[in-house]
Design an enzyme around this catalytic site. Structure first.
Site, PDB file in Angstrom:
ATOM      1  N   LEU A  82       0.845  -1.190   0.000  1.00 17.97           N
ATOM      2  CA  LEU A  82       0.000   0.000   0.000  1.00 17.97           C
ATOM      3  C   LEU A  82       0.882   1.241   0.000  1.00 17.97           C
ATOM      4  CD1 LEU A  82      -2.876   1.212   0.229  1.00 17.97           C
ATOM      5  CD2 LEU A  82      -2.557   1.188   2.712  1.00 17.97           C
TER       6      LEU A  82
ATOM      7  N   HIS B  70       5.662   1.781  13.211  1.00 16.10           N
ATOM      8  CA  HIS B  70       6.286   3.028  12.781  1.00 16.10           C
ATOM      9  C   HIS B  70       5.228   4.130  12.807  1.00 16.10           C
ATOM     10  CE1 HIS B  70       8.334   5.899  10.126  1.00 16.10           C
ATOM     11  NE2 HIS B  70       9.455   5.205  10.321  1.00 16.10           N
TER      12      HIS B  70
END
Length: 339
Positions: free
Chosen positions: A126, A230
């Site tokens: 993605l 993250h």
């Protein structure tokens, strides 16, 4: 109009640029010409393939701005991971140590190398370019995959997973990986991640610790990032959690990022998507946005648009422009999901 469609060989240059832009930790798109061309060829074959059950097919799609012809994003699905190349994870577990003699009981967290997700489908690849990260484009690009899963569920494993990018700095250094590099692998995180993306995974079986790793013996900074995502990946994780995805104790072997999973038929958007027969004409005004796809495979198309849908009808009127963008004819079906 922004249209999602299967990638094709003519998209190679755009895919290479996206691979460069995506940066460290985007394992599924290494900056490697041979691999990217091979990936595109594999995807083209997968969309044309007749299957009896999911195996090693890959479905990579691109987001095209039809006004410019520019490819501005990607989203992908793997039919069944680990069928050709080993698909490793760490499984978090607990070992209990107890002594009545000294009246001490300890629970120690462990990491065990495994390939428990073999055969699962995977959400992957993605990416959306910065200038298009607005107007719910990212949400549309990501969630469009659930329409594809709903329409072609027989082509995918029953469990769907997504690997979330773990903590690393701007140079691609992972605190979780540092101890592994020092004591086992001997190569840096960027190189190991790159080799993994190339499918060159023999070094994992050869060099990774064979026995359970005691988390308490890892450096403190490595312990802290196990199961953490993250900062740039947090929105993607939030979206998947809203769909019903949960972490069941599996983390990435390099950066410690969590892997989340959900049964395909339990994914919220899969359950809530609906099929409608289309009329092509003057679409009535509406303030409600939907993600829309056709029901085709090789000619799959998806986009977003405002539609007026009534609960008691299985038909919907769409504009000729939208029908053209989705390769639809009068009386065809579309699959629809509220944005």
């Amino acid at each position: 109009m922004l249209i999602i469609r299967p990638i094709r060989s003519s998209d190679y240059e755009a895919l290479y640029q996206i691979a460069e832009e995506s940066g460290h930790g985007f394992t599924s798109l290494p900056v490697n010409e041979d691999l990217l061309r091979s990936k595109i060829a594999r995807v083209e074959a997968s969309f044309e393939k007749q299957i009896e059950k999911p195996f090693d097919e890959g479905y990579l799609m691109v987001l095209e701005d039809t006004a410019t012809g520019e490819v501005v994003g990607t989203c992908g699905l793997e039919a069944a991971v680990g069928m050709e190349d080993a698909f490793y994870h760490y499984r978090l577990g607990t070992e209990v140590y107890h002594s009545e003699q000294i009246e001490v009981r300890n629970e120690v967290e462990t990491l065990t190398l495994c390939h428990d997700y073999t055969g699962a489908a995977e959400l992957c690849t993605l990416f959306l370019r910065d200038t298009y990260r607005k107007n719910n484009n990212g949400r549309m690009l990501s969630r469009s995959r659930f329409l594809f899963l709903a329409q072609h569920s027989e082509r995918f494993g029953e469990t769907v997973i997504a690997e979330m990018r773990g903590e690393s700095d701007s140079e691609g250094n992972s605190p979780f990986y540092d101890w592994l590099q020092k004591h086992f692998l001997g190569i840096d995180f960027v190189e190991a991640d790159y080799l993994s993306g190339l499918g060159q995974k023999a070094f994992m079986a050869e060099m990774m610790p064979k026995n359970a790793v005691y988390v308490c013996l890892l450096p403190e900074d490595a312990q802290k990032v196990i199961g953490e995502v993250h900062a740039n990946t947090r929105p993607a994780l939030n979206l998947l959690q809203a769909e019903g995805f949960r972490c069941r104790g599996y983390v990435d072997i390099f950066d410690g990022g969590p892997t989340v999973e959900c049964n395909l038929n339990d994914i919220r958007s899969v359950k809530e998507s609906r099929l409608y027969t289309i009329n092509i004409g003057n679409a009535p005004q509406s303030d409600t946005s939907f993600i829309i796809s056709n029901t085709q495979l090789a000619n799959y198309r998806a986009t977003s648009a405002k539609l007026l849908i009534t609960e008691d009808s299985d038909e919907v009127t769409i504009s000729a422009e939208l029908a053209q963008g989705l390769l639809l004819q009068q009386g065809d079906q579309i699959r629809v999901l509220a944005m």
